[in-house]
Design a protein around this motif. Structure first.
Motif, PDB file in Angstrom:
ATOM      1  N   GLY A  81     -10.443 -16.070   6.203  1.00 14.72           N
ATOM      2  CA  GLY A  81     -10.191 -16.936   7.340  1.00 14.72           C
ATOM      3  C   GLY A  81      -8.802 -16.828   7.922  1.00 14.72           C
ATOM      4  O   GLY A  81      -8.420 -17.647   8.782  1.00 14.72           O
ATOM      5  N   THR A  82      -8.015 -15.858   7.470  1.00 16.19           N
ATOM      6  CA  THR A  82      -6.671 -15.683   8.007  1.00 16.19           C
ATOM      7  C   THR A  82      -6.282 -14.213   7.937  1.00 16.19           C
ATOM      8  O   THR A  82      -7.009 -13.390   7.363  1.00 16.19           O
ATOM      9  N   SER A  83      -5.142 -13.873   8.530  1.00 13.35           N
ATOM     10  CA  SER A  83      -4.670 -12.495   8.521  1.00 13.35           C
ATOM     11  C   SER A  83      -4.084 -12.137   7.160  1.00 13.35           C
ATOM     12  O   SER A  83      -3.405 -12.949   6.527  1.00 13.35           O
ATOM     13  N   ASN A  84      -4.395 -10.902   6.706  1.00 12.65           N
ATOM     14  CA  ASN A  84      -3.904 -10.425   5.416  1.00 12.65           C
ATOM     15  C   ASN A  84      -3.119  -9.138   5.622  1.00 12.65           C
ATOM     16  O   ASN A  84      -3.597  -8.211   6.300  1.00 12.65           O
ATOM     17  N   PRO A  85      -1.930  -9.022   5.035  1.00 10.20           N
ATOM     18  CA  PRO A  85      -1.194  -7.759   5.128  1.00 10.20           C
ATOM     19  C   PRO A  85      -1.872  -6.681   4.287  1.00 10.20           C
ATOM     20  O   PRO A  85      -2.287  -6.920   3.155  1.00 10.20           O
ATOM     21  N   VAL A  86      -1.992  -5.463   4.871  1.00 10.20           N
ATOM     22  CA  VAL A  86      -2.661  -4.360   4.185  1.00 10.20           C
ATOM     23  C   VAL A  86      -1.916  -3.061   4.467  1.00 10.20           C
ATOM     24  O   VAL A  86      -1.119  -2.966   5.402  1.00 10.20           O
ATOM     25  N   SER A  87      -2.191  -2.048   3.640  1.00 11.95           N
ATOM     26  CA  SER A  87      -1.848  -0.668   3.974  1.00 11.95           C
ATOM     27  C   SER A  87      -3.131   0.026   4.398  1.00 11.95           C
ATOM     28  O   SER A  87      -4.227  -0.386   4.013  1.00 11.95           O
ATOM     29  N   GLN A  88      -3.014   1.079   5.215  1.00 16.76           N
ATOM     30  CA  GLN A  88      -4.205   1.736   5.762  1.00 16.76           C
ATOM     31  C   GLN A  88      -4.145   3.234   5.534  1.00 16.76           C
ATOM     32  O   GLN A  88      -3.078   3.844   5.612  1.00 16.76           O
ATOM     33  N   ARG A  89      -5.330   3.817   5.275  1.00 15.86           N
ATOM     34  CA  ARG A  89      -5.463   5.272   5.138  1.00 15.86           C
ATOM     35  C   ARG A  89      -6.783   5.682   5.763  1.00 15.86           C
ATOM     36  O   ARG A  89      -7.804   4.999   5.583  1.00 15.86           O
ATOM     37  N   GLU A  90      -6.791   6.774   6.514  1.00 16.76           N
ATOM     38  CA  GLU A  90      -8.009   7.294   7.129  1.00 16.76           C
ATOM     39  C   GLU A  90      -8.320   8.676   6.568  1.00 16.76           C
ATOM     40  O   GLU A  90      -7.420   9.515   6.460  1.00 16.76           O
ATOM     41  N   THR A  91      -9.584   8.896   6.215  1.00 19.47           N
ATOM     42  CA  THR A  91     -10.018  10.188   5.686  1.00 19.47           C
ATOM     43  C   THR A  91     -11.429  10.471   6.177  1.00 19.47           C
ATOM     44  O   THR A  91     -12.164   9.557   6.570  1.00 19.47           O
ATOM     45  N   PRO A  92     -11.865  11.739   6.190  1.00 19.34           N
ATOM     46  CA  PRO A  92     -13.273  12.030   6.469  1.00 19.34           C
ATOM     47  C   PRO A  92     -14.159  11.352   5.429  1.00 19.34           C
ATOM     48  O   PRO A  92     -13.782  11.224   4.258  1.00 19.34           O
ATOM     49  N   GLY A  93     -15.348  10.902   5.854  1.00 18.25           N
ATOM     50  CA  GLY A  93     -16.244  10.211   4.929  1.00 18.25           C
ATOM     51  C   GLY A  93     -17.698  10.414   5.298  1.00 18.25           C
ATOM     52  O   GLY A  93     -18.052  11.267   6.111  1.00 18.25           O
ATOM     53  N   GLY A  94     -18.543   9.590   4.709  1.00 13.63           N
ATOM     54  CA  GLY A  94     -19.993   9.716   4.842  1.00 13.63           C
ATOM     55  C   GLY A  94     -20.562  10.312   3.570  1.00 13.63           C
ATOM     56  O   GLY A  94     -20.016  11.277   3.031  1.00 13.63           O
ATOM     57  N   VAL A  95     -21.656   9.754   3.069  1.00 14.03           N
ATOM     58  CA  VAL A  95     -22.175  10.169   1.760  1.00 14.03           C
ATOM     59  C   VAL A  95     -22.513  11.653   1.732  1.00 14.03           C
ATOM     60  O   VAL A  95     -22.006  12.411   0.892  1.00 14.03           O
ATOM     61  N   ALA A  96     -23.374  12.112   2.639  1.00  6.18           N
ATOM     62  CA  ALA A  96     -23.757  13.530   2.625  1.00  6.18           C
ATOM     63  C   ALA A  96     -22.544  14.419   2.864  1.00  6.18           C
ATOM     64  O   ALA A  96     -22.388  15.460   2.228  1.00  6.18           O
ATOM     65  N   ARG A  97     -21.652  13.991   3.784  1.00  5.57           N
ATOM     66  CA  ARG A  97     -20.460  14.786   4.056  1.00  5.57           C
ATOM     67  C   ARG A  97     -19.532  14.821   2.851  1.00  5.57           C
ATOM     68  O   ARG A  97     -18.963  15.870   2.511  1.00  5.57           O
ATOM     69  N   ASN A  98     -19.356  13.686   2.170  1.00  3.97           N
ATOM     70  CA  ASN A  98     -18.512  13.658   0.977  1.00  3.97           C
ATOM     71  C   ASN A  98     -19.068  14.565  -0.114  1.00  3.97           C
ATOM     72  O   ASN A  98     -18.326  15.293  -0.781  1.00  3.97           O
ATOM     73  N   VAL A  99     -20.375  14.502  -0.316  1.00  3.70           N
ATOM     74  CA  VAL A  99     -21.005  15.373  -1.317  1.00  3.70           C
ATOM     75  C   VAL A  99     -20.772  16.832  -0.936  1.00  3.70           C
ATOM     76  O   VAL A  99     -20.409  17.664  -1.774  1.00  3.70           O
ATOM     77  N   ALA A 100     -20.955  17.155   0.357  1.00  2.00           N
ATOM     78  CA  ALA A 100     -20.765  18.529   0.811  1.00  2.00           C
ATOM     79  C   ALA A 100     -19.333  19.004   0.583  1.00  2.00           C
ATOM     80  O   ALA A 100     -19.112  20.143   0.141  1.00  2.00           O
ATOM     81  N   GLU A 101     -18.347  18.148   0.856  1.00  2.00           N
ATOM     82  CA  GLU A 101     -16.960  18.570   0.658  1.00  2.00           C
ATOM     83  C   GLU A 101     -16.660  18.805  -0.819  1.00  2.00           C
ATOM     84  O   GLU A 101     -16.002  19.792  -1.182  1.00  2.00           O
ATOM     85  N   ASN A 102     -17.118  17.907  -1.682  1.00  2.70           N
ATOM     86  CA  ASN A 102     -16.923  18.130  -3.116  1.00  2.70           C
ATOM     87  C   ASN A 102     -17.524  19.454  -3.544  1.00  2.70           C
ATOM     88  O   ASN A 102     -16.902  20.229  -4.284  1.00  2.70           O
ATOM     89  N   LEU A 103     -18.731  19.741  -3.095  1.00  2.00           N
ATOM     90  CA  LEU A 103     -19.407  20.985  -3.477  1.00  2.00           C
ATOM     91  C   LEU A 103     -18.636  22.197  -2.972  1.00  2.00           C
ATOM     92  O   LEU A 103     -18.492  23.191  -3.695  1.00  2.00           O
ATOM     93  N   ALA A 104     -18.150  22.124  -1.739  1.00  2.00           N
ATOM     94  CA  ALA A 104     -17.392  23.247  -1.190  1.00  2.00           C
ATOM     95  C   ALA A 104     -16.107  23.469  -1.967  1.00  2.00           C
ATOM     96  O   ALA A 104     -15.721  24.613  -2.241  1.00  2.00           O
ATOM     97  N   ARG A 105     -15.425  22.399  -2.336  1.00  2.00           N
ATOM     98  CA  ARG A 105     -14.187  22.538  -3.110  1.00  2.00           C
ATOM     99  C   ARG A 105     -14.456  23.073  -4.516  1.00  2.00           C
ATOM    100  O   ARG A 105     -13.571  23.649  -5.145  1.00  2.00           O
ATOM    101  N   LEU A 106     -15.698  22.902  -4.991  1.00  2.00           N
ATOM    102  CA  LEU A 106     -16.086  23.479  -6.276  1.00  2.00           C
ATOM    103  C   LEU A 106     -16.476  24.949  -6.149  1.00  2.00           C
ATOM    104  O   LEU A 106     -16.857  25.581  -7.123  1.00  2.00           O
ATOM    105  N   GLY A 107     -16.386  25.478  -4.925  1.00  2.00           N
ATOM    106  CA  GLY A 107     -16.647  26.898  -4.714  1.00  2.00           C
ATOM    107  C   GLY A 107     -18.088  27.254  -4.423  1.00  2.00           C
ATOM    108  O   GLY A 107     -18.453  28.436  -4.472  1.00  2.00           O
ATOM    109  N   LEU A 108     -18.922  26.261  -4.081  1.00  2.00           N
ATOM    110  CA  LEU A 108     -20.335  26.524  -3.839  1.00  2.00           C
ATOM    111  C   LEU A 108     -20.613  26.642  -2.342  1.00  2.00           C
ATOM    112  O   LEU A 108     -19.952  26.004  -1.525  1.00  2.00           O
TER     113      LEU A 108
END
Length: 362
Positions: A81-108
Motif C-alpha cells: 500500500g505504499t512506495s518501496n525502495p528497490v534496485s532493478q535489473r533487466e535481463t532476457p527471460g521467458g521459460v522456453a527462451r531461458n531453457v534455450a539459452e541454458n542449452l546453448a551455453r552448454l554447447g548444444l
C-alpha cells in the motif's frame, strides 16, 4: 549397459559413414548382431535414421515464451500500500527462451520458436539469441503488440515475493503457427515446450509426439496454466512441474504427504505419461522410476536470486535427456547442479556455463 553397443556407438561417433561390415569386423561381431545393436540405438533415439545421424547433430527445439525480465529487489522489508525502495535489473527471460539459452551455453544446438514484438525489446531478444548461436527462424515478430514482460519482486535475500507476467503474445503460437513452422520442428531430436502455449497447440504437439519417436518434454509455468494440458498425455516423454502444479493437474487438492504424491503419479501414468519430475524447492526433486517416485536432495548453496533457477533445472534435465532419454536420475542430478549454479548469480541464466558441466556430473 551392453559394452559392445557402447563401443559401436563410439565408432559411429568417430565416423558416421562407417559401414555395418566394417563395424562387425572391428567389434568381432556378426553383421546381424551389429544390425541389432543399431536398431536398439535407433529405438533409444541415440541414433537417428539410416545414415547414423547422431542426436548431437540435430537440434533441441524449444517452443514457448520469450520476454523481458525485470527484477526488483527490495532494500527494506516490503510494505504493502505504499512506495518501496528497490534496485532493478533487466535481463532476457521467458521459460522456453531461458531453457534455450541454458542449452546453448552448454554447447548444444538449439532452435527457439517463440513470439516477440517488433519493438526494441523484441529485437534485442532475437539479437541476443543470435549471439548465443540459437536459431530463431520461424519465430513470430508482431508489429501490433509489445514484447512480453515478467516482473519479479524479490526480498533482500533474493526470494520471490510477487511476480507479474504479461505474456499475451504467446497466445499467437497457435496450431496455424505450428503448421507454418513444421519444417523447423521436423529437424528436432528433442522438443521442449512450455505451457504458455495455447491449449490447442499443446494438444497438437502432444498428439504429434504420440505418433512419433522423438521425445517431447513439457515444462509447467504456473498453476492456472496446468489446465492447458489435455487428458491424454501419452505423447509426453517427461513432464516437469512443482507440487502445486501437480496438485492442480490431479484434482486440485493439496498433496500433503508421500502417499498423495504417489497417487498423483499413478494417475498421470494412467493418462499415458512416461516420466514425471516434481521439483520441491530446497528439498530437491522427486522423479519417476517406473511406478515408483524416488527422491534426490538439492545441493545446499547460498541463494543470491531465485529467478531462472527452475528454468535452469529444466534445461539441465533436457540436456541430459537429449543425450540419453532413458536415464532420468542422471538428468535430475544435472538439473539440480545447473539450478544450484543459477541460484548463486543475479543473472536469469548463469553466464559462465559450458559443455564441460554436463560431462562432470555422472
Amino acid at each position: 549397459m551392453d559394452s559392445k553397443k557402447e563401443q559401436l556407438l563410439a565408432l559411429i561417433r568417430d565416423n558416421p559413414f562407417i559401414g555395418q561390415q566394417d563395424l562387425a569386423e572391428r567389434l568381432g561381431l556378426s553383421r546381424s548382431a551389429v544390425a541389432g545393436h543399431i536398431a536398439s540405438l535407433t529405438r533409444e533415439r541415440r541414433l537417428l535414421g539410416r545414415a547414423y545421424v547422431l542426436p548431437q547433430r540435430a537440434p533441441i527445439v524449444c517452443i514457448g515464451g520469450s520476454n523481458l525480465d525485470r527484477k526488483l529487489r527490495t532494500l527494506a522489508p516490503l510494505q504493502m500500500g505504499t512506495s518501496n525502495p528497490v534496485s532493478q535489473r533487466e535481463t532476457p527471460g521467458g521459460v522456453a527462451r531461458n531453457v534455450a539459452e541454458n542449452l546453448a551455453r552448454l554447447g548444444l544446438p538449439v532452435h527457439l520458436l517463440s513470439a516477440v514484438g517488433d519493438d526494441p525489446a523484441g529485437r534485442e531478444l532475437l539479437a541476443h539469441a543470435a549471439r548465443l548461436g540459437i536459431a530463431t527462424s520461424g519465430s513470430l515478430q508482431a508489429a501490433d503488440a509489445a514484447t512480453g514482460s515478467y516482473t519479479a519482486v524479490l526480498d533482500a535475500d533474493g526470494a520471490m515475493l510477487l511476480a507479474l507476467a504479461q505474456m499475451a503474445l504467446t497466445e499467437r503460437l497457435t496450431p496455424d503457427f505450428l503448421r507454418l513452422t513444421s519444417a523447423q520442428r521436423a529437424s528436432a531430436s528433442l522438443t521442449v515446450i512450455d505451457l504458455n502455449l495455447p491449449a490447442d497447440s499443446v494438444a497438437q504437439l502432444i498428439s504429434e509426439a504420440a505418433a512419433d519417436t522423438r521425445p517431447l518434454v513439457v515444462v509447467a509455468v504456473s498453476v492456472p496454466k496446468m489446465a492447458r494440458l489435455p487428458q491424454d498425455l501419452s505423447g509426453v516423454h517427461c513432464l516437469l512441474l512443482n507440487e502445486g502444479e501437480l496438485a492442480a493437474l490431479c484434482g486440485g487438492k493439496p498433496l500433503s504427504n508421500p502417499s498423495a504424491l504417489r497417487r498423483a503419479h499413478r494417475q498421470l501414468r494412467e493418462r499415458g505419461l512416461q516420466q514425471l519430475v516434481v521439483t520441491q524447492g530446497a528439498a530437491g526433486v522427486l522423479y519417476s522410476d517406473g511406478d515408483a517416485l524416488l527422491a534426490l536432495p538439492a545441493p545446499s548453496v547460498p541463494v543470491l536470486d531465485v529467478t531462472g533457477a527452475g528454468d535452469a533445472f529444466s534445461a539441465g534435465v533436457c540436456a541430459s535427456l537429449y543425450q540419453d532419454p532413458l536415464d532420468l536420475a542422471l538428468a535430475c542430478r544435472r538439473g539440480l547442479a545447473l539450478s544450484a549454479l543459477t541460484l548463486q548469480t543475479e543473472a536469469t541464466v548463469h553466464p559462465d556455463l559450458g559443455p564441460e558441466l554436463l560431462q562432470s556430473i555422472h
